[in-house]
Structures are given as C-alpha cells and as structure tokens.
Write an enzyme that holds these catalytic residues in place. Structure first.
Site, PDB file in Angstrom:
ATOM      1  N   LYS A  42      -5.406   6.343  10.300  1.00  0.00           N
ATOM      2  CA  LYS A  42      -4.600   5.524   9.418  1.00  0.00           C
ATOM      3  C   LYS A  42      -5.465   5.198   8.201  1.00  0.00           C
ATOM      4  O   LYS A  42      -6.673   5.084   8.327  1.00  0.00           O
ATOM      5  CB  LYS A  42      -4.223   4.221  10.154  1.00  0.00           C
TER       6      LYS A  42
ATOM      7  N   HIS B 124       4.068   1.595   2.185  1.00  0.00           N
ATOM      8  CA  HIS B 124       5.264   0.919   1.682  1.00  0.00           C
ATOM      9  C   HIS B 124       5.890   1.737   0.554  1.00  0.00           C
ATOM     10  O   HIS B 124       7.114   1.887   0.475  1.00  0.00           O
ATOM     11  CB  HIS B 124       4.915  -0.481   1.155  1.00  0.00           C
TER      12      HIS B 124
ATOM     13  N   CYS C  70       2.541  -9.197  20.769  1.00  0.00           N
ATOM     14  CA  CYS C  70       1.599  -8.841  19.694  1.00  0.00           C
ATOM     15  C   CYS C  70       1.941  -9.663  18.461  1.00  0.00           C
ATOM     16  O   CYS C  70       3.018  -9.493  17.883  1.00  0.00           O
ATOM     17  CB  CYS C  70       1.657  -7.356  19.339  1.00  0.00           C
TER      18      CYS C  70
ATOM     19  N   LYS D 152      -9.100   0.587   3.914  1.00  0.00           N
ATOM     20  CA  LYS D 152     -10.033   0.343   2.805  1.00  0.00           C
ATOM     21  C   LYS D 152     -11.469   0.530   3.269  1.00  0.00           C
ATOM     22  O   LYS D 152     -12.272   1.125   2.571  1.00  0.00           O
ATOM     23  CB  LYS D 152      -9.835  -1.074   2.256  1.00  0.00           C
TER      24      LYS D 152
ATOM     25  N   HIS E 131      -1.525  -1.851  16.631  1.00  0.00           N
ATOM     26  CA  HIS E 131      -2.574  -2.589  15.923  1.00  0.00           C
ATOM     27  C   HIS E 131      -3.924  -2.586  16.634  1.00  0.00           C
ATOM     28  O   HIS E 131      -4.913  -3.063  16.090  1.00  0.00           O
ATOM     29  CB  HIS E 131      -2.116  -4.026  15.660  1.00  0.00           C
TER      30      HIS E 131
ATOM     31  N   CYS F 226       2.706  -7.424  15.298  1.00  0.00           N
ATOM     32  CA  CYS F 226       4.030  -6.779  15.316  1.00  0.00           C
ATOM     33  C   CYS F 226       5.139  -7.823  15.400  1.00  0.00           C
ATOM     34  O   CYS F 226       6.295  -7.495  15.157  1.00  0.00           O
ATOM     35  CB  CYS F 226       4.236  -5.897  16.547  1.00  0.00           C
TER      36      CYS F 226
ATOM     37  N   CYS G 244      -2.313  -3.784  21.876  1.00  0.00           N
ATOM     38  CA  CYS G 244      -1.165  -3.269  21.126  1.00  0.00           C
ATOM     39  C   CYS G 244      -1.449  -1.827  20.710  1.00  0.00           C
ATOM     40  O   CYS G 244      -2.467  -1.562  20.065  1.00  0.00           O
ATOM     41  CB  CYS G 244      -0.935  -4.129  19.877  1.00  0.00           C
TER      42      CYS G 244
ATOM     43  N   HIS H 284       0.844  -1.197   0.000  1.00  0.00           N
ATOM     44  CA  HIS H 284       0.000   0.000   0.000  1.00  0.00           C
ATOM     45  C   HIS H 284       0.877   1.244   0.000  1.00  0.00           C
ATOM     46  O   HIS H 284       2.105   1.153  -0.080  1.00  0.00           O
ATOM     47  CB  HIS H 284      -0.985  -0.018   1.167  1.00  0.00           C
TER      48      HIS H 284
HETATM   49  O1  ME8 Z   1       7.266  -4.039   9.791  1.00  0.00           O
HETATM   50  N1  ME8 Z   1       2.876   5.389   6.681  1.00  0.00           N
HETATM   51  O2  ME8 Z   1       6.867  -4.866   7.677  1.00  0.00           O
HETATM   52  P1  ME8 Z   1       5.548  -4.051   7.248  1.00  0.00           P
HETATM   53  C1  ME8 Z   1       4.176   5.385   6.374  1.00  0.00           C
HETATM   54  N2  ME8 Z   1       8.556  -6.788   8.061  1.00  0.00           N
HETATM   55  N3  ME8 Z   1       4.894   4.253   6.216  1.00  0.00           N
HETATM   56  C2  ME8 Z   1       4.269   3.091   6.366  1.00  0.00           C
HETATM   57  C3  ME8 Z   1       2.896   3.014   6.694  1.00  0.00           C
HETATM   58  C4  ME8 Z   1       2.183   4.247   6.843  1.00  0.00           C
HETATM   59  N4  ME8 Z   1       0.875   4.321   7.106  1.00  0.00           N
HETATM   60  N5  ME8 Z   1       2.556   1.718   6.774  1.00  0.00           N
HETATM   61  C5  ME8 Z   1       3.678   0.996   6.501  1.00  0.00           C
HETATM   62  C6  ME8 Z   1       7.504  -4.806   8.872  1.00  0.00           C
HETATM   63  N6  ME8 Z   1       4.713   1.822   6.256  1.00  0.00           N
HETATM   64  C7  ME8 Z   1       8.688  -5.733   8.991  1.00  0.00           C
HETATM   65  C8  ME8 Z   1       9.954  -4.926   8.764  1.00  0.00           C
HETATM   66  S1  ME8 Z   1      12.606  -4.706   8.509  1.00  0.00           S
HETATM   67  C9  ME8 Z   1      13.935  -5.572   8.981  1.00  0.00           C
HETATM   68  C10 ME8 Z   1      11.226  -5.720   8.875  1.00  0.00           C
HETATM   69  C11 ME8 Z   1       6.077   1.420   5.903  1.00  0.00           C
HETATM   70  O3  ME8 Z   1       5.088  -4.675   5.978  1.00  0.00           O
HETATM   71  C12 ME8 Z   1       7.089   1.913   6.948  1.00  0.00           C
HETATM   72  O4  ME8 Z   1       8.367   1.905   6.368  1.00  0.00           O
HETATM   73  O5  ME8 Z   1       4.619  -3.938   8.375  1.00  0.00           O
HETATM   74  C13 ME8 Z   1       6.962   0.832   7.985  1.00  0.00           C
HETATM   75  O6  ME8 Z   1       8.050   0.838   8.900  1.00  0.00           O
HETATM   76  C14 ME8 Z   1       6.930  -0.400   7.108  1.00  0.00           C
HETATM   77  O7  ME8 Z   1       6.173   0.006   5.950  1.00  0.00           O
HETATM   78  C15 ME8 Z   1       6.314  -1.602   7.792  1.00  0.00           C
HETATM   79  O8  ME8 Z   1       6.127  -2.611   6.847  1.00  0.00           O
END
Ligand code: ME8
Length: 503
Positions: free
Chosen positions: A298, A23, A128, A301, A149, A131, A146, A20
């Site tokens: 946040k 990312h 969690c 959808k 979440h 997380c 959490c 999304h």
């Molecule tokens: O945490 N606003 O993966 P994840 C800005 N796999 N950035 C956002 C966001 C938002 N609303 N939502 C997600 C993980 N992000 C682990 C990480 S690293 C060794 C392991 C971005 O799929 C932001 O960079 O939940 C956040 O830290 C990351 O996506 C979390 O992605």
C-alpha cells in the site's frame, strides 16, 4: 436502453487525514462515468463528499488535541477542493455534518425502528476503530488484528440499539439471485454472496458514549453507528442538494455506487438491507474496485513510494493523472502505481500517441492547406475500425469498465497513427498530381482525431475541449462521435497538448 436519469456516487471520505491518490482514483472514475452519460444526453447527478462522524474522526481529533468538529471543519475543505483540481464535475458535495443530512438520517432510521427492525441489546465482540467495523469471526486476521489496517482489534462490550440484519438473509439472497449485476465485477459479487450465505448476524444501529454523530431521536444518549449515517448520504443528498427542489424522485435509486474493496460489506450487504428496512428501493449497481499499490505495498509516506496527486497535477495537469490512473490500474483490480510508470505512460501514450497525432495533423493542414480542410468524404479505409466504436464505449461504461473503454479508444488512436505512416502525407504534398489524395488524407485525419477526441472527453476533459476548439468542432455530444457526423472545415495550430518534461 438505459433510463434517462443516471446517478453515480463515490464513497464519502473520512476527514481524519489528507486526501491521497486512492481517493482521487474513485473520484476520477465516477467523473468519467458522469461525463460520459452527460454526453449521451442523460440527466446526470454525480455526488461526492465527506464522512465526518464516527470513531475514525474522533480518534484522529483526540490525537491532535482538538474536537472532532474542529478537525472536520479544517479537513473537509481539502476534499472539497480536491474534486475541482481533478477536473471532477460533481453536482454536489455532501458533508455528513450538514443539518439537512442529519435530520433525514433521523427520519429514515426512525422508520426502520417503526418497521420493527431495531431492538435493544448488548454487543460483545471485536471491533476495528479505524474501519469503524464490528468484525465477524471470518473477518479477523491472526492475533485478533484488522486485516485492512493491521492493528489490534478492541474487545467491545456495549449496550446499544441493534439493526435486525439477520431478517434480510433471504431478501438479500433473492436480490443477488435476481440481479446478478447488482454487484460488479463478478468476483466481488461472489464474495458478497458468500458472506450472505455464511449467515448474517445483527449489527449495531447506534453507539453509546461516543458523543460524536447523529443523535438517536428516541434515545438521545446514543448516536447512530457511523456507517448508517454515512451510507444514507447517497439518499439524503438528493433531498437538499438543489435549493428549493427535491431531486429524490428524479434520481433515486442510484445507478452506480463506486467503492473500494475495503468497504464492500457495507455497500453490498448492509446498505441494501437498510434500504429494504426503510421501504426504499435499492441501487441498481455497486461497482467494487481494487487498491492502488506501490511495489506490491500500500502506498505510504514513510516508504517514500507515494505518487502525490497534487504534485502530479501541478506539473502535468489533471488530465494526465486521470488518464494514467484509469489506464494503468485496471478498474476492478489491484494495481501498482509509481512515478516511473506515470512518466512512461505520459511520454509514450499522451505525448507521443495522442499529443503528436494532434500536433502533426493540425500542423500539416496549416502547412499544406493554410488551415482549410477540403469538403471531401473521409477515407473508407478507416470505417471498419471506427464503426460501432461509440456504442462499444457506451456498452463498456454501462458496466463501469472504465479501463477497457479507454483501451478501445486508444486502439483507434494507434490506428490513426498507422494511417499517417501508411499514407505519408508529406510525400503526397510533394506531388501536385496527388493533391486530391492529400485532401482526403488530411480530412480523414482531422475527422478521426475529432471523433476520438469526443470519445476521450470523459478521461481528458481539458485536453478534449482545447483540441475540439482547435478543430473548430466543439460539439462533444456522443452522437458526434462518428466519422462524418460533423465537419471539420478549418483548423488552428496548437501548442503541444502534453509537453515533454525536462527530467
Ligand atoms: O471508508 N486504492 O472512507 P475512506 C484505491 N468514510 N482506492 C482507495 C485507496 C487505495 N489505496 N485508499 C482509499 C471510508 N481509496 C468511509 C466511506 S461511504 C458511505 C463511507 C478510496 O476515507 C476507495 O474508494 O477510508 C475506498 O473505498 C475509499 O477511498 C475509502 O475512503
């Protein structure tokens, strides 16, 4: 002087759901930094990828009645393909299911154990599953939920291997004291430091009974706790990203890890401690950015407030999305995004400020001078505004100030628009006696536009390439971003760079 190698990473994203805008945000910011450092002639490595292990993936797969491996196989593709659609120039895409990654994780974590930082113990506490985080008392919201979440935490009682995080209390304190720029921005540095000073407790190194992860070599019933496996991606990737070549010596330690604020603790505390435990150098900087919000919420959808990155790219192109996100949500802070705000920036700034400046400049040179730019020096009136601009942009990007750097450039886009109005070339064109003045104005506009377009390359790579080609000056190295550094001799007219969209 920065060192010649520059290594930037995004988090590796969980494959439990579709990519999304959040990312996309981190990936775009990392790409801006990678592209800028390439413009400086540095040796750059830019890494992104997917996190395929752990409970978040296992639970999502169970819900769909498939194995975690099947879910990962299906979903990783969507993240892998997102990067090029965003215009991201990552040098490699890592998957934590890669055999090379897993072998390296086992090697490093065995060293951690051999160094005396692993022991067997029993964990009792709150966890969690979304997380994949063992929460300390300070991280628990009302009613044992959490804070990220908003779901109920589970009570875990588990016999597994522990990492002696507490042994790094002093070393981490020292790291933060000696390197005040280890974590940026400052507020996040303070947050991490206060977490350290609140006292560190040991954390799980492995999980029992999960069955999905990298096996612990000395205790095959267990897999490594997903965060260790995931964090190590930044290090392991270098050993196999380039076939037949180990890039570790060239790029480790990383220059910048870019992460969202949700994963601050793992990157600013767990990660440097683990590296120290494995006798490895710690990264230079971790930059912690904020969250994209929608009307204070946040994005979700079900609330219908989602700005879908794929839809935006389809309709407006990836440059428009890149520009909008990094302009509207100041990198480092939370910020709201919405389709209306996107359209406003697109029309007012991309289509009018920059797109019109480009079309007008080229069209006037074609109309009044048949596309030829006279070999005259640019107008000194603009020098004060452009002097030191490239250096200023570099300085800001060295601190990952991606939004401020863009603002600096945009002020000059506006300055150039004022210059057009002040000089009114359409008036000069009516007066044959002022042909020389018109030559200077047109040459200055072409040159100013060229410099700004070189500087904008990291944010608007596709547009920048198109416009530099139309200016007949394709060199986008940062040293070309000075008035007079290259010469625009002949231009071609172009279609609008950011066409107005029918409502
Ligand atoms: O945490 N606003 O993966 P994840 C800005 N796999 N950035 C956002 C966001 C938002 N609303 N939502 C997600 C993980 N992000 C682990 C990480 S690293 C060794 C392991 C971005 O799929 C932001 O960079 O939940 C956040 O830290 C990351 O996506 C979390 O992605």
């Amino acid at each position: 002087m920065s060192r010649p190698a520059f290594y930037v990473t995004t988090p590796i994203y969980y494959v439990n759901a579709a990519p999304h805008l959040g990312h996309a945000y981190t990936t775009i910011a990392a790409d801006v930094m990678a592209r800028h450092h390439r413009q400086r002639g540095q040796d750059v490595f830019f890494l992104t990828g997917t996190d395929e292990h752990g409970e978040p993936v296992k639970l999502a797969a169970e819900k769909e009645g498939i194995t975690p491996g099947e879910l990962a196989e299906r979903n990783y593709v969507r993240f892998r393909d997102l990067a090029p659609r965003l215009g991201a120039s990552n040098d490699f895409f890592i998957r934590t299911s890669d055999a090379e990654h897993q072998a390296k994780v086992q090697e490093v974590l065995t060293r951690v154990k051999d160094n005396g930082f692993a022991y067997e113990g029993t964990y009792e506490g709150w966890y969690c599953p979304r997380c994949a985080d063992f929460k300390t008392e300070r991280e628990i919201a009302e009613g044992n939920t959490c804070p990220i979440h908003k779901i109920a935490l589970t009570r875990e009682h588990e016999h597994n291997w522990f990492f002696r995080l507490s042994a790094f209390q002093d070393a981490l304190d020292r790291l933060f004291t000696e390197r005040p720029d280890f974590v940026r921005p400052r507020a996040r540095y303070n947050e991490a430091l206060s977490f350290i000073r609140g006292g560190l407790q040991d954390v799980s190194l492995s999980r029992r009974g999960l069955g999905w992860g990298v096996p612990v070599p000395w205790d095959p019933e267990q897999v490594f706790y997903v965060w260790w496996d995931a964090l190590l991606n930044y290090y392991t990737a270098l050993s196999y990203a380039a076939p037949g070549e180990d890039l570790t010596g060239r790029f480790w330690p990383a220059t910048y890890h870019l992460v969202g604020k949700d994963i601050l603790k793992f990157h600013t505390i767990y990660w440097p401690a683990l590296l120290m435990a494995a006798d490895l150098p710690v990264p230079e900087h971790v930059f912690v950015h904020g969250f994209l919000l929608s009307g204070g919420e946040k994005m979700s959808k079900s609330l219908g407030n989602v700005l879908d990155p794929f839809e935006v790219i389809e309709r407006y192109g990836s440059d428009a999305l890149r520009y909008y996100l990094l302009r509207d949500v100041s990198f480092g802070q939370d910020g709201s995004v919405s389709p209306a705000a996107f359209e406003e920036r697109y029309e007012r700034e991309l289509a009018n400020d920059y797109g019109n400046l480009a079309s007008r400049t080229l069209a006037m040179i074609v109309r009044y001078r048949d596309g030829e730019v006279a070999p005259v020096r640019h107008d000194a009136a603009l020098e004060a505004d452009f002097d030191g601009l490239a250096e200023r942009v570099s300085e800001l990007l060295d601190r990952a100030e991606v939004t401020q750097a863009l603002e600096e450039i945009w002020q000059r886009v506006r300055r150039l628009n004022r210059y057009v109005e002040e000089c009114a070339p359409w008036q000069l064109a009516k007066d044959p006696e002022r042909a020389g003045d018109l030559d200077v104005v047109l040459a200055t506009l072409a040159e100013g536009l060229r410099v700004l377009t070189v500087l904008l390359h990291p944010w608007l790579p596709a547009t920048s390439a198109k416009l530099l080609a139309a200016l007949g000056a394709p060199d986008d190295a940062l040293e070309a971003a000075r008035l007079g550094a290259r010469r625009v001799a002949r231009v071609a007219a172009i279609e609008p760079l950011f066409p107005k969209q029918a409502a």
